[in-house]
Design an enzyme around this catalytic site. Structure first.
Site, PDB file in Angstrom:
ATOM      1  N   ASP A  41      21.098  -6.776  -1.774  1.00 42.78           N
ATOM      2  CA  ASP A  41      19.774  -7.234  -1.351  1.00 42.78           C
ATOM      3  C   ASP A  41      19.124  -8.124  -2.410  1.00 42.78           C
ATOM      4  O   ASP A  41      18.242  -7.701  -3.149  1.00 42.78           O
ATOM      5  CB  ASP A  41      18.893  -6.017  -1.058  1.00 42.78           C
ATOM      6  N   HIS A  96      15.591  -9.533   1.438  1.00 45.17           N
ATOM      7  CA  HIS A  96      14.606  -9.356   2.503  1.00 45.17           C
ATOM      8  C   HIS A  96      13.256  -9.962   2.140  1.00 45.17           C
ATOM      9  O   HIS A  96      12.440 -10.239   3.020  1.00 45.17           O
ATOM     10  CB  HIS A  96      14.484  -7.885   2.928  1.00 45.17           C
ATOM     11  N   SER A 136       9.433  -4.385  -3.653  1.00 43.86           N
ATOM     12  CA  SER A 136      10.697  -5.039  -3.299  1.00 43.86           C
ATOM     13  C   SER A 136      10.890  -6.272  -4.173  1.00 43.86           C
ATOM     14  O   SER A 136      10.012  -7.123  -4.260  1.00 43.86           O
ATOM     15  CB  SER A 136      10.693  -5.451  -1.829  1.00 43.86           C
TER      16      SER A 136
END
Length: 704
Positions: A219, A82, A640
């Site tokens: 991810d 992402h 992230s």
């Protein structure tokens, strides 16, 4: 007894704990390092920050919004899928849909450059509070502090660039402005896409599973840093650049983990508010989170409907929808947690203790004033809700609005300076980035929604009068006219800014009305916000003084931080969560795709995840492929893509999410429930191997 227990809970919750905290590295408290060793950290302290092969040297700021880690001698970078989402999308077309189908560069020549993408390495950090105070910072009113710090930062930046042109510095406030640290960075601007799994894996579960556990999302995405071939240093993109060769990089661990194992995350957490007052938390709950949820719900329904109906639209809006929905769901979860744990009451009880301590010691008497703080927040609450509704509705949500803002804020005017009537602005054709039908429906719905939600007519833009008088309250007709008639929607054609037709243009007037209202909202909040910031600064200072014998970390501000803890599950309602997920659990979810499109996966993924033998990627204890795992590290947005390391400083995987049961963690760390969700590096490598057949990358990383 109940009140006493609540007070003790409040005291413990708001102090520092072993597995709580986003710690700066250059001044890491010795007590924290000793606790890390007790948890299982095996490296000497200089291996964290100071030495040439310190762990921090492999950790990067990815693009100014995420984190990442260098994993090879040739500058290969792991970050979240992402985090690479927009780069992957920007290279995608209907014919070559890398977002949907994934991407594999078979050679350096096939690796794809990304305009405006950069990565930053932190070189060093130091406290410059005394230096700033000696230059006059401490005597300035709060409203002049930011400009003063910016001017000093600019001077220091110029000075360091004269010594080394590859470096830059940032000066940021810590501890609510009670301290200031200077951080030196080296930026690399040639960063290329190397590998991405299909969306079915990189975003598996979509919004259904976002912030949820158990999780099976793969991810991650892979990029490479390129450098000047002569210096191995930063360089603008050039076909002649070569892979960057770092002095050190993170070694991948294939050994796995078990409950209680040491876990350390390094990265760039974006923003937390752990020192925020009870009044500030109420404002966040009522005037930021609640209206954000309401407005985003309106526009996301429209985006998703159009995306599901047309593949070309999906490609254009995938990233926009993901960005919007992420903190839509976060705001829902945060408010739920604030309510369920009684956080505002906990903060109020802590502030009562702090107020009593202040009365006993006289510390900051005449500066920190709890009654004044309450009054200021009460005055600002409605204005903050207005600002949230305005920004969520109008701030570049659609193409017309984006161009309207851009035409008012700093867009370059072309043409001869001595001939005003020939001066113009011009918009490039960016039709591959947006869809007219989607944008128009979204803007019409948002215009109607804003009017419904806005109870104070003083904060309605002036163009609502036009909607009423000329379009008889028909928002769709007004939007259709904007898109059809406004010069702002011309692509590649000069728009002459000093002609009467420009001043009368519907889109230009729309933008001017928005600009004027935003200025009014800002002016109405300005002094209140300065006064509140000063009270919050003193509140933090009082807490630090009262707890001066305890180590206290500063709130996150997108500077490098380290958080440590352990691998492990949590228990909620008497049910243990489990601490990892398996390939089997992913395969089982795939079987539900007919009921939930976010569980769709290609046939090859069904085959890969139902294999009987996962080879060297199998966990030595469980004998299966483990996908995602939990640790009690303290993270937030910006983390992230952050690497999670074991006690030897080896890479276990990447952090990519928090859990639903602790979504108030930006303002309160719940030691019992807060967990970080990490993707296992062995899952990542398995996909590179069995799906991508990326032998050259696996060899480069050192696992083949």
């Amino acid at each position: 007894m109940k009140k006493l227990l609540l007070s003790l809970m409040c005291l413990c919750s708001l102090g520092a704990h072993a597995d709580e905290g986003m710690w700066t590295l250059y001044n890491l408290p010795n007590a924290i390092f000793e606790q890390m060793k007790q948890y299982g950290f095996q490296l000497p302290m200089d291996q964290l920050y100071q030495s040439d092969n310190a762990v921090k040297n492999a950790v990067i700021n990815f693009g100014g919004y995420c984190s990442g880690v260098v994993v090879s001698p040739d500058g290969l970078v792991f970050t979240n899928h992402h985090c690479g989402f927009e780069c992957i999308r920007s290279h995608s077309t209907v014919e070559h849909d890398y977002m949907l189908n994934g991407f594999i560069a078979k050679s350096y020549a096939e690796e794809l450059p990304n305009e405006d993408l950069f990565v930053s390495f932190m070189v060093e950090q130091k406290d410059v509070t005394d230096s700033l105070n000696s230059l006059g910072l401490s005597s300035l009113p709060v409203e002049k502090v930011s400009d003063f710090v910016d001017s000093v930062e600019n001077a220091w930046s110029k000075s360091i660039r004269q010594q080394d042109s590859t470096l830059r510095v940032e000066v940021k406030p810590f501890y609510e402005g009670n301290k200031y640290y200077l951080t030196t960075y080296r930026d690399f601007e040639d960063v290329r896409l190397v590998f991405s799994v299909p969306k079915s894996m990189g975003k598996f579960g979509g919004e259904t599973d976002n912030w949820m556990w158990p999780r099976q999302t793969c991810d991650y995405s892979v990029f490479r840093i390129y450098a000047d071939p002569k210096t191995n240093g930063p360089a603008k993109y050039s076909k002649d650049n070569v892979p960057y060769h770092p002095k050190s990089w993170a070694k991948v661990s294939m050994d796995g983990y078990k409950p209680g194992d040491f876990a350390m995350i390094m990265g760039y957490p974006g923003s937390t508010s752990r020192y925020l007052s009870s009044y500030g938390i109420k404002e966040r709950h009522d005037a930021i989170n609640a209206p954000r949820v309401q407005v985003r719900g309106v526009k996301q329904e429209i985006m998703l409907r159009h995306m599901r109906a047309d593949e070309a639209v999906r490609i254009k809006y995938d990233s926009k929808y993901a960005n919007s929905s992420n903190y839509w769901k976060n705001s829902i979860g945060m408010n739920k947690c604030i309510d369920s744990i009684g956080l505002i009451q906990q903060k109020q009880e802590f502030e009562m203790r702090l107020r009593q301590w202040q009365e006993e010691t006289g510390y900051l008497k005449g500066q920190l004033d709890f009654d004044k703080m309450a009054e200021l927040y009460q005055k600002r609450l409605a204005l903050t809700r207005v600002r949230t509704l305005f920004t969520e509705t109008f701030l570049a949500q659609d193409q017309l609005s984006a161009r309207a803002w851009k035409s008012n804020w700093g867009m370059k005017v072309e043409g001869p300076e001595d001939q005003p009537k020939k001066q113009y602005i011009q918009f490039d054709d960016n039709s591959e980035e947006w869809d007219e039908a989607t944008d128009k429906e979204m803007l019409a719905a948002l215009l109607k929604n804003y009017r419904t939600q806005m109870t104070n007519a003083d904060y309605l833009p002036a163009f609502y009068q036009t909607i009423d008088k000329k379009f008889h309250g028909d928002y769709t007709a007004y939007v259709n006219a904007l898109y059809k008639k406004s010069q702002l929607m011309k692509n590649g054609k000069p728009i002459y800014v000093n002609k009467k037709s420009y001043q009368k243009d519907m889109g230009v007037q729309y933008g001017l009305d928005l600009t004027e209202l935003l200025a009014k909202i800002g002016a109405d909040r300005k002094q209140l916000s300065y006064d509140i910031a000063e009270q919050e600064k003193w509140l933090c200072a009082a807490k630090l003084r009262m707890e001066q014998d305890l180590p206290n970390y500063s709130d996150a501000n997108f500077t490098m931080r380290m958080t440590y803890g352990q691998i492990g599950e949590y228990t909620l309602g008497g049910r243990p969560s489990g601490y990892y997920t398996t390939a089997r659990s992913l395969w089982e979810k795939m079987q539900k795709a007919d009921d939930n499109f976010e569980y769709f996966a290609e046939p090859v993924m069904h085959e890969l995840l139902s294999a009987k033998d996962y080879g060297k990627y199998s966990d030595p204890l469980t004998g299966t492929l483990q996908l995602c795992f939990l640790s009690n590290n303290d993270i937030t947005g910006g983390n992230s893509g952050s690497p999670i390391f074991n006690g030897k400083g080896e890479l276990l995987g990447l952090a990519f999410d928090g859990n639903w049961d602790s979504l108030a963690s930006d303002i309160f760390f719940d030691r019992q429930l807060a967990r970080t969700i990490n993707v296992d590096v062995r899952f990542m490598l398995y996909m590179m191997d069995r799906w991508g057949h990326a032998d050259r990358l696996l060899k480069e990383i050192g696992v083949q």
